[in-house]
Design an enzyme around this catalytic site. Structure first.
Site, PDB file in Angstrom:
ATOM      1  N   LYS A  84      71.800   3.178  54.638  1.00  0.00           N
ATOM      2  CA  LYS A  84      70.917   2.094  54.206  1.00  0.00           C
ATOM      3  C   LYS A  84      71.556   0.737  54.492  1.00  0.00           C
ATOM      4  O   LYS A  84      70.887  -0.207  54.922  1.00  0.00           O
ATOM      5  CB  LYS A  84      70.611   2.230  52.717  1.00  0.00           C
ATOM      6  CG  LYS A  84      69.748   3.424  52.352  1.00  0.00           C
ATOM      7  CD  LYS A  84      68.362   3.320  52.969  1.00  0.00           C
ATOM      8  CE  LYS A  84      67.445   4.429  52.461  1.00  0.00           C
ATOM      9  NZ  LYS A  84      66.091   4.342  53.066  1.00  0.00           N
ATOM     10  N   TYR A  87      74.297   8.372  52.337  1.00  0.00           N
ATOM     11  CA  TYR A  87      72.969   7.782  52.118  1.00  0.00           C
ATOM     12  C   TYR A  87      73.060   6.264  52.005  1.00  0.00           C
ATOM     13  O   TYR A  87      72.346   5.523  52.704  1.00  0.00           O
ATOM     14  CB  TYR A  87      72.347   8.382  50.853  1.00  0.00           C
ATOM     15  CG  TYR A  87      70.996   7.818  50.491  1.00  0.00           C
ATOM     16  CD1 TYR A  87      69.827   8.360  51.016  1.00  0.00           C
ATOM     17  CD2 TYR A  87      70.885   6.733  49.609  1.00  0.00           C
ATOM     18  CE1 TYR A  87      68.585   7.846  50.687  1.00  0.00           C
ATOM     19  CE2 TYR A  87      69.646   6.215  49.282  1.00  0.00           C
ATOM     20  CZ  TYR A  87      68.500   6.766  49.812  1.00  0.00           C
ATOM     21  OH  TYR A  87      67.270   6.245  49.489  1.00  0.00           O
TER      22      TYR A  87
END
Length: 217
Positions: free
Chosen positions: A127, A123
């Site tokens: 990003k 994750y």
């Protein structure tokens, strides 16, 4: 200031707050809202563009002076790493690329606390990678905000997140000094900060961590 803005992700927690602020801000004369589902609006300056992002409708949102990107999903909701990346990286980059191509001067997007393209966490790595990719597009002004856990009332039922929010509110007073950036933050605060950042039009690329957002809101 008399600007046009495009916003993607206006049905999300921060996106809803940001849309309300933009509709009442006289510095923005026209708003394009990209959404997969209908949104209630009473503002005459808002144009809702319904799109599944696989058609061509979303391209009507550009040119715009400012592109606010509040798009994002969760690993649980996406169902797989591939599905998550298709939204949080591929789709975001696609929209930002067209915005830049059509003359958009400013990009302001929601990232995440801890974003790092070298991270071992999928994750956070994704990003960080999208931050790097959009930076390379060369917007006159490019800002990534990195909020901690967002606090606010969601339409979705997320039991695990509700427990996390409750714990965060209890722990917030204990998070001081270097730990302050880990405090949960209201989606309204993030939205207000994004609007303030847009009106500054500060050139270059910058990253604003969660605890720094308060001074802009």
């Amino acid at each position: 200031m008399n600007s046009t803005a495009a916003i993607a992700g206006a049905t999300g927690l921060t996106g809803q707050s940001l849309l309300k602020l933009l509709e009442h801000d006289k510095r923005f004369s026209r708003l394009f809202v990209l959404s997969r589902k209908s949104i209630k609006t009473t503002s005459g300056k808002t144009e809702l563009i319904l799109t599944d992002f696989e058609d061509q409708n979303w391209k009507k949102a550009f040119p715009a002076d400012v592109f606010f990107c509040c798009l994002g999903t969760t690993m649980k909701k996406a169902g797989s790493k591939e599905a998550f990346r298709s939204v949080d990286f591929d789709l975001v980059l696609q929209l930002a690329s067209l915005a830049k191509l059509r003359g958009c001067r400013q990009f302001i997007g929601i990232s995440s606390l801890g974003a790092n393209k070298e991270s071992s966490n999928f994750y956070l790595k994704t990003k960080g990678q999208i931050e790097a990719a959009i930076t390379q597009l060369g917007f006159e002004s490019c800002t990534f905000v990195r909020p901690s856990l967002l606090l606010g009332s969601r339409n979705e039922n997320r039991p695990g997140e509700k427990i996390g929010i409750l714990l965060t509110r209890l722990l917030n007073p204990l998070l001081v000094g270097p730990l302050k950036k880990y405090r949960g933050i209201s989606s309204d605060t993030v939205a207000a900060a994004m609007l303030s950042i847009a009106t500054e039009e500060k050139p270059g690329t910058r990253i604003i961590e969660s605890d720094q957002l308060y001074k802009f809101s």
